[in-house]
Design a protein around this motif. Structure first.
Motif, PDB file in Angstrom:
ATOM      1  N   ALA A  33      24.373  18.023 -18.673  1.00 25.11           N
ATOM      2  CA  ALA A  33      23.461  18.962 -18.018  1.00 25.11           C
ATOM      3  C   ALA A  33      22.187  19.230 -18.826  1.00 25.11           C
ATOM      4  N   ASP A  34      22.284  19.237 -20.141  1.00 27.03           N
ATOM      5  CA  ASP A  34      21.111  19.533 -20.979  1.00 27.03           C
ATOM      6  C   ASP A  34      20.268  18.305 -21.297  1.00 27.03           C
ATOM      7  N   ASP A  35      20.733  17.148 -20.902  1.00 25.07           N
ATOM      8  CA  ASP A  35      20.023  15.890 -21.161  1.00 25.07           C
ATOM      9  C   ASP A  35      18.957  15.695 -20.082  1.00 25.07           C
ATOM     10  N   PRO A  36      17.753  15.276 -20.464  1.00 20.01           N
ATOM     11  CA  PRO A  36      16.707  15.037 -19.457  1.00 20.01           C
ATOM     12  C   PRO A  36      17.114  13.998 -18.403  1.00 20.01           C
ATOM     13  N   ARG A  37      18.036  13.101 -18.746  1.00 21.78           N
ATOM     14  CA  ARG A  37      18.476  12.087 -17.783  1.00 21.78           C
ATOM     15  C   ARG A  37      19.327  12.674 -16.668  1.00 21.78           C
ATOM     16  N   SER A  38      19.779  13.904 -16.829  1.00 20.42           N
ATOM     17  CA  SER A  38      20.652  14.500 -15.812  1.00 20.42           C
ATOM     18  C   SER A  38      19.963  14.552 -14.449  1.00 20.42           C
ATOM     19  N   THR A  39      18.654  14.676 -14.437  1.00 19.33           N
ATOM     20  CA  THR A  39      17.911  14.682 -13.175  1.00 19.33           C
ATOM     21  C   THR A  39      18.062  13.341 -12.451  1.00 19.33           C
ATOM     22  N   LYS A  40      17.995  12.257 -13.201  1.00 16.82           N
ATOM     23  CA  LYS A  40      18.145  10.934 -12.586  1.00 16.82           C
ATOM     24  C   LYS A  40      19.550  10.749 -12.023  1.00 16.82           C
ATOM     25  N   PHE A  41      20.553  11.231 -12.771  1.00 18.69           N
ATOM     26  CA  PHE A  41      21.921  11.127 -12.277  1.00 18.69           C
ATOM     27  C   PHE A  41      22.137  12.038 -11.073  1.00 18.69           C
ATOM     28  N   SER A  42      21.509  13.177 -11.066  1.00 24.16           N
ATOM     29  CA  SER A  42      21.608  14.082  -9.921  1.00 24.16           C
ATOM     30  C   SER A  42      21.009  13.433  -8.673  1.00 24.16           C
ATOM     31  N   ASN A  43      19.886  12.765  -8.839  1.00 25.28           N
ATOM     32  CA  ASN A  43      19.266  12.055  -7.714  1.00 25.28           C
ATOM     33  C   ASN A  43      20.172  10.934  -7.213  1.00 25.28           C
ATOM     34  N   LEU A  44      20.812  10.233  -8.134  1.00 23.59           N
ATOM     35  CA  LEU A  44      21.762   9.177  -7.760  1.00 23.59           C
ATOM     36  C   LEU A  44      22.920   9.771  -6.970  1.00 23.59           C
ATOM     37  N   TYR A  45      23.421  10.915  -7.405  1.00 25.71           N
ATOM     38  CA  TYR A  45      24.510  11.595  -6.706  1.00 25.71           C
ATOM     39  C   TYR A  45      24.118  11.862  -5.240  1.00 25.71           C
ATOM     40  N   HIS A  46      22.920  12.359  -5.033  1.00 20.87           N
ATOM     41  CA  HIS A  46      22.465  12.680  -3.673  1.00 20.87           C
ATOM     42  C   HIS A  46      22.261  11.411  -2.838  1.00 20.87           C
ATOM     43  N   ARG A  47      21.766  10.351  -3.452  1.00 19.41           N
ATOM     44  CA  ARG A  47      21.618   9.087  -2.708  1.00 19.41           C
ATOM     45  C   ARG A  47      22.975   8.530  -2.313  1.00 19.41           C
ATOM     46  N   LEU A  48      23.958   8.629  -3.206  1.00 21.37           N
ATOM     47  CA  LEU A  48      25.304   8.175  -2.862  1.00 21.37           C
ATOM     48  C   LEU A  48      25.881   8.983  -1.711  1.00 21.37           C
ATOM     49  N   GLY A  49      25.518  10.253  -1.639  1.00 21.73           N
ATOM     50  CA  GLY A  49      25.997  11.111  -0.548  1.00 21.73           C
ATOM     51  C   GLY A  49      25.496  10.657   0.810  1.00 21.73           C
ATOM     52  N   ARG A  50      24.355  10.046   0.844  1.00 17.81           N
ATOM     53  CA  ARG A  50      23.808   9.550   2.111  1.00 17.81           C
ATOM     54  C   ARG A  50      24.565   8.318   2.612  1.00 17.81           C
ATOM     55  N   LEU A  51      25.263   7.632   1.700  1.00 25.31           N
ATOM     56  CA  LEU A  51      25.969   6.415   2.066  1.00 25.31           C
ATOM     57  C   LEU A  51      27.362   6.671   2.611  1.00 25.31           C
ATOM     58  N   THR A  52      27.938   7.819   2.278  1.00 26.92           N
ATOM     59  CA  THR A  52      29.312   8.085   2.705  1.00 26.92           C
ATOM     60  C   THR A  52      29.367   9.010   3.881  1.00 26.92           C
TER      61      THR A  52
END
Length: 52
Positions: A33-52
């Motif tokens: 959560a404190d890593d700046p990359r968490s935003t990229k992983f959060s975006n990936l999470y939301h994109r995966l949600g569109r597929l299921t």
């Protein structure tokens, strides 16, 4: 005359795989959560949600 159209690719992931990947990414986002990359992983999470 031979068929000249390319064959359709087989799917690499199943729908169940996307749900598992989404769950794994969600857990990873919590851990970093404190890593700046968490935003990229959060975006990936939301994109995966569109597929299921």
């Amino acid at each position: 005359m031979p068929n000249t159209e390319p064959q359709r690719s087989r799917a690499v992931f199943s729908n169940e795989d996307f749900a598992l990947l989404k769950e794994a990414v969600a857990e990873h986002v919590k851990r970093i959560a404190d890593d700046p990359r968490s935003t990229k992983f959060s975006n990936l999470y939301h994109r995966l949600g569109r597929l299921t």
